[in-house]
Write an enzyme that holds these catalytic residues in place. Structure first.
Site, short mmCIF file in Angstrom:
data_model
loop_
_atom_site.label_atom_id
_atom_site.label_comp_id
_atom_site.label_asym_id
_atom_site.label_seq_id
_atom_site.Cartn_x
_atom_site.Cartn_y
_atom_site.Cartn_z
N TRP B 358 40.44 31.58 41.15
CA TRP B 358 39.18 31.65 40.41
C TRP B 358 39.42 31.55 38.92
O TRP B 358 38.49 31.36 38.14
CB TRP B 358 38.37 32.90 40.78
CG TRP B 358 38.96 34.21 40.33
CD1 TRP B 358 40.10 34.79 40.78
CD2 TRP B 358 38.44 35.11 39.33
NE1 TRP B 358 40.33 35.98 40.15
CE2 TRP B 358 39.33 36.22 39.26
CE3 TRP B 358 37.31 35.10 38.52
CZ2 TRP B 358 39.11 37.30 38.39
CZ3 TRP B 358 37.11 36.19 37.66
CH2 TRP B 358 38.00 37.26 37.60
N ASP B 359 40.67 31.66 38.50
CA ASP B 359 41.05 31.45 37.10
C ASP B 359 40.43 30.16 36.56
O ASP B 359 40.00 30.11 35.40
CB ASP B 359 42.57 31.28 36.98
CG ASP B 359 43.36 32.45 37.53
OD1 ASP B 359 42.84 33.15 38.41
OD2 ASP B 359 44.51 32.63 37.09
N GLU B 489 42.51 44.54 40.08
CA GLU B 489 43.21 44.61 41.37
C GLU B 489 44.02 45.89 41.52
O GLU B 489 44.75 46.04 42.50
CB GLU B 489 44.10 43.37 41.56
CG GLU B 489 43.26 42.12 41.79
CD GLU B 489 44.06 40.83 41.65
OE1 GLU B 489 45.17 40.88 41.12
OE2 GLU B 489 43.55 39.77 42.08
N LYS B 602 43.79 47.17 35.57
CA LYS B 602 44.71 46.05 35.36
C LYS B 602 44.13 45.03 34.37
O LYS B 602 44.82 44.54 33.50
CB LYS B 602 44.97 45.37 36.70
CG LYS B 602 45.98 44.23 36.66
CD LYS B 602 46.07 43.57 38.04
CE LYS B 602 47.07 42.42 38.04
NZ LYS B 602 46.95 41.61 39.25
N GLN B 603 42.88 44.69 34.57
CA GLN B 603 42.26 43.68 33.72
C GLN B 603 40.76 43.94 33.72
O GLN B 603 40.26 44.66 34.57
CB GLN B 603 42.54 42.28 34.25
CG GLN B 603 41.83 41.94 35.55
CD GLN B 603 42.24 40.58 36.10
OE1 GLN B 603 43.13 40.49 36.90
NE2 GLN B 603 41.54 39.55 35.68
#
Lengths: 761, 761
Positions: B358-359, B489, B602-603
């Site tokens: 999906w990046d 994640e 994480k992000q």
């Protein structure tokens, strides 16, 4: 579900040869003696579908793990139950044709496992491709009198010919594991020898370097006399040693091969003494002969059945079921060696690798407590005591400190060897199964001194784990336990699984009790334990008390039920009866995400807690929760039905209790879950025993007294069981007319029967 | 973090030979042209640490998955980026000694990647074991003018000797993947040929049966003339073809090997025409020669830089960083082939297998929208349109029906090929990244007709997925989404991840809008789509509206923040600054369970939503959530910092914005995450571009208008960027003194600069 086995009170009987069920039968007819065992593979060659398996207790291989993405904290290996060297094999060639049932016409095939005497028999008439017809009768046992010995009587009668026969009789360590991550062979040769009449191979496992010495001697007789042998050659190959013997088979005359196998491991002998010890076992076997060895074996079984038989009148299927469960349990674990434990497949298959799960403490211990001498259950506890340092290491690897003990989910030597994060890291309730087992043992036996000797150290370690594993929720103003998997493995990474929270807090309470007990019983020992464990009693117990007091328990006040976990009510609350038949079993038909977000429950979870802590909850609480959760439970774990028998019995749900009982008792005999070919569900077999004794019999121990609250399923005329309890032997027979109780030995005892005290003398 | 590369505005420069950083440099200095590419491996042999890698776009291998316990619904394979046949190699022996930098004394080593012209150069002086010293200068490029062509100029000058030299010049398909689950080789030989001067090998991938034909021709010259060759032998081995050439090297005289490589795949040629086409490419290359080919290549780069360069004055490290990111992106994906996509490692490594995450939609699309012709972004969308049938199949495998589309997490051909349940099954937000990309494209380009052509069909499929994936919570009286993994994640299987719930409901809203748009714009097309998709408009849209209206969004009214997921407040709310240095990065230091139950992120997760839907939330909401979540964010995904630059810029957090920028821009150059040796983080490079344009530049599109709200980091003198927007080319230069805007081409345009409309002519 398959129902090809005959119902019989003492025997498992397969009639007619059906290659499609052969692997199932290989599992069901397995034999063992606690030290070794094997699947009911044929002695002669068989080129059809088979899973060959011989197993030696305590001998394993740490197979390199196979994972997708490595997660920090994973163990490096997954221990594998090893397919061990084969001592049973015979290659038979008659006039240059191999005897191989896959290539013969087979008539009158019959396989019988006589559970009363632990004897596997097989008979058949086979017509070879050229029309020669032989009758074969084989008998085999793994001696309960000598755990390193097995014996075979293999009789061949030519029915329509006489012919030269070649027999290759051997031991073979060149075996493979089905369950091997990278198709490796796990054994290497150390030593082999073959002389006429005898052959021995010592093989070692890679990495773990266990040595296993496997040997055989044999005689070939006819009408009680040795047959004349044309020629004997010794045969040696890589990891293989044997003899090749040629002799005549005469029409109508029975020739009998007696083969004695010895299996010795470096767990029980120094490596350099193994071969000599093997010679000794073999030589003695030859001197004693098959019949005397069988007699000694049967005597042990007689004693075992005396201790643990359950009789059921009026329902042969149920009788056969319970005996099959007791038989398998007994031959899997004898309790004599505290390094051993009860593998989920025993000596019947490789699956689930590793030997020890929480199954032992949660399901098996009660069986051994009630049917064997006290030291058997005690050895199961000591097994975990010895693993305490490894449990502490295991916790350290995951970031816990200060002596916190996190027992592994699957282990061979105390190290974790399971590699799915949702289980390995998150199914943390298992560490307290060890605490509960201590409580169970002490409650049942009254041996509270165990707390001083071993128990308290283990309890302190486990309590330290919980004290670090909880965290304070400022939002709830309570302690919470996040990111766990409960006994219901169809949920992962949930918050505040009630069973886990309850068990964690209970462990802290029980440890606080145990400290006080040891202080009173043996003050110096407490001082010693405090010092050994660097126990900061004041601070640590203060924290524990705080957690006990402020633990959070999810519930639904509206329905009056406990909640399996936070957020459970967000699910669509369906019932198993809403599922279509073709959707079952869910674990084969649904994708994992769908299982996880559904309400469906694999095995007792909240109900597991209500079963373990039955005296903490009133009957209405049990009923409400049972009525709420059972209809959502798919029982796709073999450990599920027994807990439901016990609770359904308690609630008077007689029909349900009986249905669950049959499901657990005949799980493998009828191949309910379509997976018996991989091995039998050994640990759940103890659950079957519990179903009768704790379920129908309503047995429990409270305040040091045995309580019974029995009922009898409508289908049965009577049932009876025998219990060992604090030096007494007690027998109960429950029939439609009432309950007979009998104290078979030991000092007088007062029991509580349906709420009334009854004095037994 | 390492800082061994020289700062330079247009070049990446490594000086001095350090074998310890060789694999990092191999990644950083990688070259490619959208069709093929390779790591900056040496042409000559190298026996030291190296990861050899050549890659061909679209050619992959479905490697058998490696999992612990199989979970129903898992894909059968994990697609692997293939290490493709090697066309660059030269074995050089001087007087029977191999030229191998691991075995020579190396002086004056310099490796330069000139990003302006896409040329990799290397020079060094090497002293062979016997004291012979050679000077080598090599230049290499993958032609941007012909995607099937690469060229090498390899010049050797003996500094202190003359000697006979043996050169083996070849193409080699006998290559291995580092990332192979079972150590298999993935290529098989189909054809090979070698004649003096030329060699060709066609190899095919196992299972997928892609054919790749790799060929080479060469000339050896000195002072502009062909050198005289003593002997030329053809050399053929399994999957290998080449020439062995002997010639003299004369002291002080430069001998130049020109090697031209051709790499053609069956994705672009019929299999039976590959060899002929390869001959053609090679023959033309020989005719044109190195210099002319390089000129053509440089021309393409000139044009590319014109389109997408960003200049930064006053901060060479920042300038080099942004150019490096743009360079890598540009040579990874040219947008010419709608079957291709942007692999997370591009042509720089094998890791993460598969090409498409999906990046692409969430991070890369904006870069191509603004810097390339419209068809480039459009091709990225059409790539997913073509995968729609596979996305529907993928959903069916997981139990969804009626045309629900669940796009895979990782894919090569539309099929899922990722095997961790917490991602594959649960990180479901990715399917709506495809919907968001449609919105992004339409918003930016104004090409609403795309909805009619392709967009609506995709949107209907994705909306159907959400409508089935939500469930009604009777408890909350809302729709909920259970058991998901959000962009963060470091959480798995959570309930009601806000980002997922918001994106799901937004998709339904956007699809409802798109239906109305298509109805108005092209009624017959809507009828066609309704029919093609068996769309029950009335019932399905009614359900969608109901979900939009009654979707549940977790929040904390007390703090006024959105909650990442249900139960988030049960966590211990620590800050990253509370962590010890030795605990970082968490994914290497903490066990998975500990990461999961911690608050650490994480992000961007909630913040990802606030970035994507910036116009739905007021600045105070953004501030409160940024202030709450950023301090808990460890940014252990390369995709994290850029989103934080954009939001920090919006909030006026200038210092934070600049720090995050440097982290994203120089992630690989300075090996921030200690993993650049495995390849560069290609997709996150688009995030670096966004950091400047959307972050510092404050660019967004609203109601069809370009908005800017720029600021300049204190460290910079000025920065400028260029945008393509609806047929115009626009340039902005931001300096301390203000903002210069310039319409370079196209019709007049009104933009909104710091809230004020500005007309550009």
């Amino acid at each position: 579900m398959k129902e090809y086995l005959k119902h019989h009170e003492w025997q498992i009987i397969e009639e007619g040869f059906d290659p499609h069920v052969n692997k199932i039968s290989e599992s069901v007819f397995s034999i063992g003696n606690g030290r070794m065992g094997q699947r009911a593979n044929f002695e002669e060659d068989y080129s059809g579908e088979t899973l060959r398996g011989s197993y030696v207790a305590g001998v394993y291989y740490p197979d390199k793990t196979r994972v997708g993405w490595w997660k920090n904290g994973y163990p490096e290996y997954f221990a594998k139950v090893l397919n061990a060297p084969n001592w049973i094999g015979l290659h038979i060639s008659i006039d240059n044709q191999k005897l191989d049932l896959a290539k013969c016409k087979v008539e009158n095939f019959k396989r019988v496992l006589d559970m009363k005497v632990g004897l596997l028999s097989r008979s058949f008439a086979a017509t070879l491709p050229d029309g020669k017809k032989v009758q074969v009768e084989s008998k085999r046992f793994c001696s309960m009198a000598n755990g390193e010995l097995g014996a075979i009587r293999y009789a061949i009668t030519p029915l329509n010919f006489s012919a030269k026969t070649t027999l290759s009789i051997y031991v073979d360590a060149d075996v493979v594991n089905k369950d091997s991550n990278y198709d490796e062979k796990f054994w290497e040769e150390v030593h082999k020898e073959a002389t006429p009449g005898k052959a021995i191979v010592t093989a070692q496992t890679k990495k773990t370097l266990f040595h296993v010495t496997t040997g055989m001697v044999y005689t070939i007789e006819s009408e009680g006399k040795k047959v004349s042998i044309d020629r004997t050659n010794v045969e040696q190959r890589e990891k293989f040693a044997g003899n090749v013997v040629q002799f005549e088979l005469a029409e109508g005359k029975e020739t009998v091969i007696y083969k004695y196998g010895a299996v010795l491991s470096s767990e029980n002998h120094p490596k350099d003494k193994l071969v000599a010890a093997c010679h000794k076992v073999l030589d003695e076997a030859l001197v004693n002969g098959f019949d005397a060895l069988l007699d000694a074996h049967i005597k042990v079984w007689e004693h075992k059945w005396e201790e643990c038989d359950i009789t059921i009148e009026g329902d042969v299927a149920a009788q056969q079921g319970i005996r099959f469960n007791i038989f398998q349990l007994t031959q899997t674990y004898t309790g004599e060696d505290e390094r051993l434990n009860i593998g989920p497949k025993g000596f019947t298959g490789e699956k689930y690798g590793g030997s020890t799960y929480w199954d032992t403490e949660a399901y098996c211990l009660p069986f051994y407590l009630s049917t064997a001498e006290q030291k058997v259950a005690r050895n199961l506890l000591i097994y975990r005591y010895k693993h305490l340092p490894k449990a502490i290491e295991n916790a350290q690897k995951l970031g816990f400190k200060n002596g916190a003990a996190f027992y592994p989910f699957v282990t061979m030597n105390g190290e974790e060897c399971h590699n799915e994060w949702e289980i390995t890291f998150e199914e943390i309730h298992r560490t307290s199964a060890m605490a509960y087992a201590i409580r169970d043992y002490v409650h049942y036996t009254g041996d509270e001194n165990y707390l001083c000797e071993y128990g308290l150290e283990v309890l302190i370690g486990i309590s330290r784990f919980w004290a670090q594993r909880v965290n304070w929720s400022a939002d709830k103003n309570k302690y919470v336990i996040l990111g766990v998997t409960g006994p219901n493995e169809y949920e992962n990474n949930v918050n505040n699984n009630w069973y886990t929270n309850y068990l964690g807090a209970w462990t802290l309470r029980f440890t606080l009790y145990a400290i006080e007990y040891v202080r009173k019983a043996d003050g110096p020992r407490l001082t010693e334990i405090v010092s050994n464990t660097s126990f900061n009693e004041k601070d640590e117990t203060a924290k524990w008390k705080d957690i006990v007091e402020k633990m959070y328990y999810p519930e639904d006040p509206k329905r009056g039920v406990i909640l399996q976990q936070d957020g459970f009510l967000d699910k669509e609350l369906l019932r198993v009866s809403d599922l279509k038949k073709e959707e079952r079993p869910l674990n084969q038909k649904w994708s994992w995400d769908r299982i996880l977000r559904s309400c469906f429950i694999k095995q007792a979870d909240v109900l597991q807690g209500l079963y373990l802590f039955e005296d903490d909850f009133d009957i209405e609480t049990v009923r409400k929760n049972f009525d709420f959760y059972e209809p959502m439970t798919v029982h796709e774990s073999s450990l599920s039905p027994c807990v439901h028998v016990i609770l359904a019995s308690k609630l008077g749900y007689k029909k349900q209790a009986y249905d669950f009982y049959l499901r657990t008792a005949r799980l493998d005999l009828d191949d309910y879950n379509n997976d018996t070919e991989e091995g039998c569900h050994i640990t759940s077999m103890a659950g079957t025993w519990m179903s009768v004794v704790k379920g129908f019999g309503g047995m429990k121990v409270k305040d040091g007294k045995l309580h019974f609250n029995p009922f009898i399923p409508d289908q049965w005329k009577s049932y009876s069981f025998r219990l060992e309890f604090r030096g007494r032997v007690l027998k109960l027979k429950i029939s439609k007319d009432g309950v007979e109780t009998k104290l078979e030995s030991g000092s007088p005892l007062t029991i509580v029967l349906k709420g009334e005290e009854v004095a037994l003398k």
